[in-house]
Motif scaffolding. Sequence first.
Motif, PDB file in Angstrom:
ATOM      1  N   ILE A  42      45.488  71.910  48.673  1.00  0.00           N
ATOM      2  CA  ILE A  42      44.436  70.960  48.308  1.00  0.00           C
ATOM      3  C   ILE A  42      45.056  69.577  48.300  1.00  0.00           C
ATOM      4  O   ILE A  42      46.083  69.356  47.651  1.00  0.00           O
ATOM      5  N   GLY A  43      44.462  68.666  49.021  1.00  0.00           N
ATOM      6  CA  GLY A  43      44.979  67.307  49.093  1.00  0.00           C
ATOM      7  C   GLY A  43      43.975  66.299  48.579  1.00  0.00           C
ATOM      8  O   GLY A  43      42.802  66.328  48.960  1.00  0.00           O
ATOM      9  N   PHE A  44      44.428  65.407  47.695  1.00  0.00           N
ATOM     10  CA  PHE A  44      43.585  64.355  47.124  1.00  0.00           C
ATOM     11  C   PHE A  44      44.117  63.002  47.572  1.00  0.00           C
ATOM     12  O   PHE A  44      45.278  62.670  47.300  1.00  0.00           O
ATOM     13  N   PRO A  45      43.303  62.203  48.281  1.00  0.00           N
ATOM     14  CA  PRO A  45      43.783  60.902  48.751  1.00  0.00           C
ATOM     15  C   PRO A  45      44.047  59.947  47.596  1.00  0.00           C
ATOM     16  O   PRO A  45      43.378  59.982  46.568  1.00  0.00           O
TER      17      PRO A  45
ATOM     18  N   GLY B 184      47.323  55.384  51.581  1.00  0.00           N
ATOM     19  CA  GLY B 184      47.356  56.536  52.464  1.00  0.00           C
ATOM     20  C   GLY B 184      48.114  57.724  51.927  1.00  0.00           C
ATOM     21  O   GLY B 184      48.290  58.718  52.627  1.00  0.00           O
ATOM     22  N   LYS B 185      48.598  57.630  50.686  1.00  0.00           N
ATOM     23  CA  LYS B 185      49.292  58.742  50.069  1.00  0.00           C
ATOM     24  C   LYS B 185      48.356  59.437  49.090  1.00  0.00           C
ATOM     25  O   LYS B 185      47.237  58.990  48.855  1.00  0.00           O
ATOM     26  N   GLY B 186      48.816  60.530  48.532  1.00  0.00           N
ATOM     27  CA  GLY B 186      47.955  61.243  47.596  1.00  0.00           C
ATOM     28  C   GLY B 186      48.701  62.360  46.914  1.00  0.00           C
ATOM     29  O   GLY B 186      49.934  62.411  46.913  1.00  0.00           O
ATOM     30  N   ILE B 187      47.943  63.252  46.330  1.00  0.00           N
ATOM     31  CA  ILE B 187      48.487  64.428  45.662  1.00  0.00           C
ATOM     32  C   ILE B 187      48.284  65.614  46.593  1.00  0.00           C
ATOM     33  O   ILE B 187      47.164  65.886  47.032  1.00  0.00           O
ATOM     34  N   VAL B 188      49.366  66.324  46.903  1.00  0.00           N
ATOM     35  CA  VAL B 188      49.306  67.439  47.841  1.00  0.00           C
ATOM     36  C   VAL B 188      49.755  68.721  47.148  1.00  0.00           C
ATOM     37  O   VAL B 188      50.933  68.888  46.833  1.00  0.00           O
ATOM     38  N   ILE B 189      48.809  69.605  46.911  1.00  0.00           N
ATOM     39  CA  ILE B 189      49.109  70.935  46.384  1.00  0.00           C
ATOM     40  C   ILE B 189      49.203  71.876  47.577  1.00  0.00           C
ATOM     41  O   ILE B 189      48.292  71.935  48.393  1.00  0.00           O
TER      42      ILE B 189
ATOM     43  N   TYR C  54      37.095  55.585  42.511  1.00  0.00           N
ATOM     44  CA  TYR C  54      37.822  56.857  42.528  1.00  0.00           C
ATOM     45  C   TYR C  54      39.314  56.606  42.424  1.00  0.00           C
ATOM     46  O   TYR C  54      40.021  57.262  41.640  1.00  0.00           O
ATOM     47  N   LEU C  55      39.821  55.647  43.208  1.00  0.00           N
ATOM     48  CA  LEU C  55      41.240  55.348  43.196  1.00  0.00           C
ATOM     49  C   LEU C  55      41.694  54.826  41.833  1.00  0.00           C
ATOM     50  O   LEU C  55      42.783  55.166  41.348  1.00  0.00           O
ATOM     51  N   GLU C  56      40.866  53.996  41.208  1.00  0.00           N
ATOM     52  CA  GLU C  56      41.214  53.484  39.883  1.00  0.00           C
ATOM     53  C   GLU C  56      41.322  54.618  38.869  1.00  0.00           C
ATOM     54  O   GLU C  56      42.267  54.656  38.069  1.00  0.00           O
TER      55      GLU C  56
END
Length: 354
Positions: free
Chosen positions: A168-171, A175-180, A283-285
Amino acid sequence: MSLLEKYVLIQENEALRFARECFIRVGVPREDADIIADHLVLASLRGVDSHGLIRIPYYIEGIKRGLVKPSPEIKILSQNPSHAMIDGGGGLGIPIAVRATKLSLEKARRSGISAVGVRNLGHVGMLAYYTLMAIREGIIGIVMANSPAIVAPWGGVDRIFGTNPISIGFPGQRGKGIVIDMATSAIAYFKIKLAAMRGERIPEGAALNKEGRPTTDPKEALEGVLLPFGGYKGYALSLAVEMLSSILLGAPSSTEIPSHPSTQGGFLIISIDVGSFRSYSDYLEDLDRLINKIKRSRKAQGYQEILLPGEPEEREETKRRSMGIPIDMETWNLLLKTAEELNVAPPRIFGKTG
């Protein structure tokens, strides 16, 4: 013995060149060979060695044995604005899964959410590759696949499930994010193969031998069965992956998939366009606020930092892009053998450790 003893180091560009040429030599179209090379090298850069360059000889073996095709006929069986079902034609899984991911992202941008399934394809590699594709587009990606049976259900000793990974990836920002990205087994199957090659042990609670008794010997584990992570919770998640990537898609169940590193069951990607639900900047905030809470929370004894999923791999990627990709001697010898068989120049060695 340090982790990097008796390794050769190769640079990213040499790894890409070698992987690309190997697959072209066995009839893979250049565009697909480029995709496979990029995928395997990124996995090695991120420290996911079990899904990196070591896969080259096994994918090629899969082609030679007729388990996967180098240039398949891919068909879209059904689709609507938010869905598609694809037949991969029995081809190498990575380029097919990339096409499915691109299609899912396109549909999500138009419809807000989409799901694309694929059956009849080979091993799709590191699932984070596809969720990273989604992250770069500002889209949440949920990816899963079932694989050859090697894992017992909770309380059992028979091989029923594959390692059945999910990512599961969250942007996030820039361009980076959280990658499970994880297997639903206590340990990935190919990590056990690597441990056996390197003469290492595997963690307790990860496997049973063929008599159904716990073991930390990777060779015994390969003859026996792996266990789900987290007991019944990992078992439940493995079952969910099996249902969504096999039963839902009409793909082979884990017990029906030929046992080989080049094979896979079904592949499913679900894409969610954040901007269709709320302001992307808001969302980003909120995401940054949550990350700050996590990072600033009190550390347990013995821990200096709280890491987010994907951070260790991101840091390893930065390190290996600079120092080179470490290849253990067992894997290096496999790559040299493949190079000789295909008449491809092996990667030039950038350095050695140990």
